[in-house]
Design a protein around this motif. Structure first.
Motif, PDB file in Angstrom:
ATOM      1  N   ILE A   1       0.844  -1.201   0.000  1.00 14.77           N
ATOM      2  CA  ILE A   1       0.000   0.000   0.000  1.00 14.77           C
ATOM      3  C   ILE A   1       0.873   1.242   0.000  1.00 14.77           C
ATOM      4  O   ILE A   1       0.645   2.191  -0.766  1.00 14.77           O
ATOM      5  CB  ILE A   1      -0.949  -0.008   1.213  1.00 14.77           C
ATOM      6  CG1 ILE A   1      -1.944  -1.165   1.092  1.00 14.77           C
ATOM      7  CG2 ILE A   1      -1.694   1.317   1.332  1.00 14.77           C
ATOM      8  CD1 ILE A   1      -2.907  -1.274   2.254  1.00 14.77           C
ATOM      9  N   LEU A   2       1.877   1.257   0.856  1.00 15.44           N
ATOM     10  CA  LEU A   2       2.744   2.435   0.954  1.00 15.44           C
ATOM     11  C   LEU A   2       3.533   2.660  -0.332  1.00 15.44           C
ATOM     12  O   LEU A   2       3.801   3.804  -0.709  1.00 15.44           O
ATOM     13  CB  LEU A   2       3.696   2.277   2.143  1.00 15.44           C
ATOM     14  CG  LEU A   2       3.030   2.250   3.526  1.00 15.44           C
ATOM     15  CD1 LEU A   2       4.064   2.009   4.616  1.00 15.44           C
ATOM     16  CD2 LEU A   2       2.275   3.549   3.785  1.00 15.44           C
ATOM     17  N   ALA A   3       3.898   1.570  -1.005  1.00 15.57           N
ATOM     18  CA  ALA A   3       4.667   1.703  -2.249  1.00 15.57           C
ATOM     19  C   ALA A   3       3.816   2.309  -3.360  1.00 15.57           C
ATOM     20  O   ALA A   3       4.311   3.080  -4.189  1.00 15.57           O
ATOM     21  CB  ALA A   3       5.204   0.341  -2.667  1.00 15.57           C
ATOM     22  N   SER A   4       2.529   1.957  -3.386  1.00 20.76           N
ATOM     23  CA  SER A   4       1.647   2.444  -4.461  1.00 20.76           C
ATOM     24  C   SER A   4       0.951   3.747  -4.109  1.00 20.76           C
ATOM     25  O   SER A   4       0.453   4.445  -5.009  1.00 20.76           O
ATOM     26  CB  SER A   4       0.580   1.380  -4.770  1.00 20.76           C
ATOM     27  OG  SER A   4       1.176   0.152  -5.133  1.00 20.76           O
ATOM     28  N   LEU A   5       0.897   4.059  -2.817  1.00 25.57           N
ATOM     29  CA  LEU A   5       0.089   5.192  -2.359  1.00 25.57           C
ATOM     30  C   LEU A   5       0.443   6.514  -3.029  1.00 25.57           C
ATOM     31  O   LEU A   5      -0.472   7.243  -3.465  1.00 25.57           O
ATOM     32  CB  LEU A   5       0.201   5.318  -0.835  1.00 25.57           C
ATOM     33  CG  LEU A   5      -0.748   6.305  -0.173  1.00 25.57           C
ATOM     34  CD1 LEU A   5      -2.196   5.890  -0.405  1.00 25.57           C
ATOM     35  CD2 LEU A   5      -0.469   6.386   1.326  1.00 25.57           C
ATOM     36  N   PRO A   6       1.714   6.915  -3.122  1.00 27.20           N
ATOM     37  CA  PRO A   6       2.008   8.234  -3.724  1.00 27.20           C
ATOM     38  C   PRO A   6       1.479   8.378  -5.143  1.00 27.20           C
ATOM     39  O   PRO A   6       0.926   9.426  -5.511  1.00 27.20           O
ATOM     40  CB  PRO A   6       3.536   8.314  -3.676  1.00 27.20           C
ATOM     41  CG  PRO A   6       3.939   7.351  -2.612  1.00 27.20           C
ATOM     42  CD  PRO A   6       2.940   6.238  -2.677  1.00 27.20           C
ATOM     43  N   PHE A   7       1.622   7.319  -5.961  1.00 29.29           N
ATOM     44  CA  PHE A   7       1.207   7.395  -7.359  1.00 29.29           C
ATOM     45  C   PHE A   7      -0.319   7.372  -7.481  1.00 29.29           C
ATOM     46  O   PHE A   7      -0.905   8.136  -8.249  1.00 29.29           O
ATOM     47  CB  PHE A   7       1.828   6.238  -8.143  1.00 29.29           C
ATOM     48  CG  PHE A   7       3.312   6.121  -7.950  1.00 29.29           C
ATOM     49  CD1 PHE A   7       4.191   7.011  -8.553  1.00 29.29           C
ATOM     50  CD2 PHE A   7       3.844   5.120  -7.133  1.00 29.29           C
ATOM     51  CE1 PHE A   7       5.554   6.909  -8.377  1.00 29.29           C
ATOM     52  CE2 PHE A   7       5.212   5.023  -6.940  1.00 29.29           C
ATOM     53  CZ  PHE A   7       6.073   5.915  -7.557  1.00 29.29           C
ATOM     54  N   GLU A   8      -0.962   6.477  -6.716  1.00 32.52           N
ATOM     55  CA  GLU A   8      -2.419   6.397  -6.754  1.00 32.52           C
ATOM     56  C   GLU A   8      -3.045   7.680  -6.212  1.00 32.52           C
ATOM     57  O   GLU A   8      -4.037   8.182  -6.755  1.00 32.52           O
ATOM     58  CB  GLU A   8      -2.907   5.192  -5.937  1.00 32.52           C
ATOM     59  CG  GLU A   8      -2.354   3.858  -6.369  1.00 32.52           C
ATOM     60  CD  GLU A   8      -2.881   3.435  -7.727  1.00 32.52           C
ATOM     61  OE1 GLU A   8      -3.950   3.931  -8.145  1.00 32.52           O
ATOM     62  OE2 GLU A   8      -2.220   2.606  -8.395  1.00 32.52           O
TER      63      GLU A   8
END
Length: 289
Positions: free
Chosen positions: A28-35
């Protein structure tokens, strides 16, 4: 304060429950900035398209109401009744003297006793315009009452704009989350030759978009819109009180009766006590003597 507590509860229960169930926050943290950039950026862009600059500024200001709560406190309702009592009594005894107060409320010694009310242009305009209309010898008080109702309806519609804008954003966020998720799936399909563990992480990252859109809509933006609406409706009682008292004045009821009509029509949780208000009015009478 209660708003901050509510946000904390949402995050702790959602993400705490996920971790407690064995979920890993890393994906979640890895994808959060882009999403978040895709979903939040699209939501902000849509908000800017659908509102002019004044509405944008109003909405940003009104978000503070989620944490500050209502503007008008019980003491303000008591002060408002005292202010209206002074103005009505002066209008009955010396209409000429009243003109200098309603034509220049910023320099009025009466309004100056109640600085919180004096600094609210909506309340001041409503009071002064209605008293000015009363001085024009309207034969039918219902004419003024109808004008007041239409004016307050327009004022309420304008005040509700922020809530409607936030709710519109809340309604659109789940769909924007799906857009972000679809883009993630497209990215995954372009890497279909990768091993299952890599594809699993990519699919999980894509699903973060759907989660984020729904979470922001129903966990944050929707409650924000509902809270702003509730605060606006609560503060509207303050202006409704002005209407009730001044309409009673147009019907030529005694000043004390006009004030009691307003007090009785005030919601219970902000209504001044009868004894407290009587004491405040008695002090005003002694000062004027």
């Amino acid at each position: 304060m209660i708003g901050i507590v509510g946000i904390a509860v949402i995050f702790v229960m959602v993400f705490g429950g996920y971790v407690a169930a064995g979920g890993k926050l890393g994906i979640i943290l890895a994808s959060l900035p882009f999403e978040l950039a895709m979903i939040g950026g699209a939501a902000i862009g849509a908000f800017l398209i659908s509102n002019d600059l004044a509405a944008v500024k109003q909405t940003l200001r009104d978000i503070g109401k989620v944490f500050k709560g209502t503007r008008w406190k019980p003491a303000d309702y008591r002060d408002l009744l005292c202010l209206l009592f002074e103005l009505i009594r002066l209008a009955r005894s010396n209409p000429v003297a009243l003109e200098e107060h309603i034509e220049n409320p910023d320099g009025s010694s009466i309004f100056a006793r109640y600085p919180r009310i004096q600094h609210d242009p909506d309340a001041i305009e409503l009071i002064c315009d209605t008293l000015r209309a009363a001085s024009m010898n309207y034969d039918d008080p219902h004419q003024v009452e109808e004008v007041l109702d239409k004016r307050m309806e327009v004022q309420m519609h304008h005040a509700m704009h922020s809530s409607h804008s936030l709710q519109t954003m809340a309604d659109g966020l789940p769909a924007l989350g799906i857009v972000a998720a679809v883009l993630g799936v497209i990215k995954t399909m372009a890497s279909i030759d990768q091993p299952p563990e890599v594809l699993g992480r990519m699919i999980g990252g894509a699903l973060v978009g759907t989660f984020l859109g729904v979470f922001l809509a129903y966990g944050l933006m929707g409650p924000f819109a509902a809270r702003v609406k509730a605060v606006v409706e609560e503060d509207a009682h303050f202006y409704q009180l002005i209407r009730e008292v001044l309409i009673a004045n147009l019907h030529r009821h005694p000043a004390n009766i006009c004030i009691e009509v307003g007090r009785q029509n005030t919601p219970h949780h902000v209504r001044p006590g009868f004894g407290d208000l009587e004491s405040a009015l008695r002090d005003l009478k002694q000062e004027a003597a």
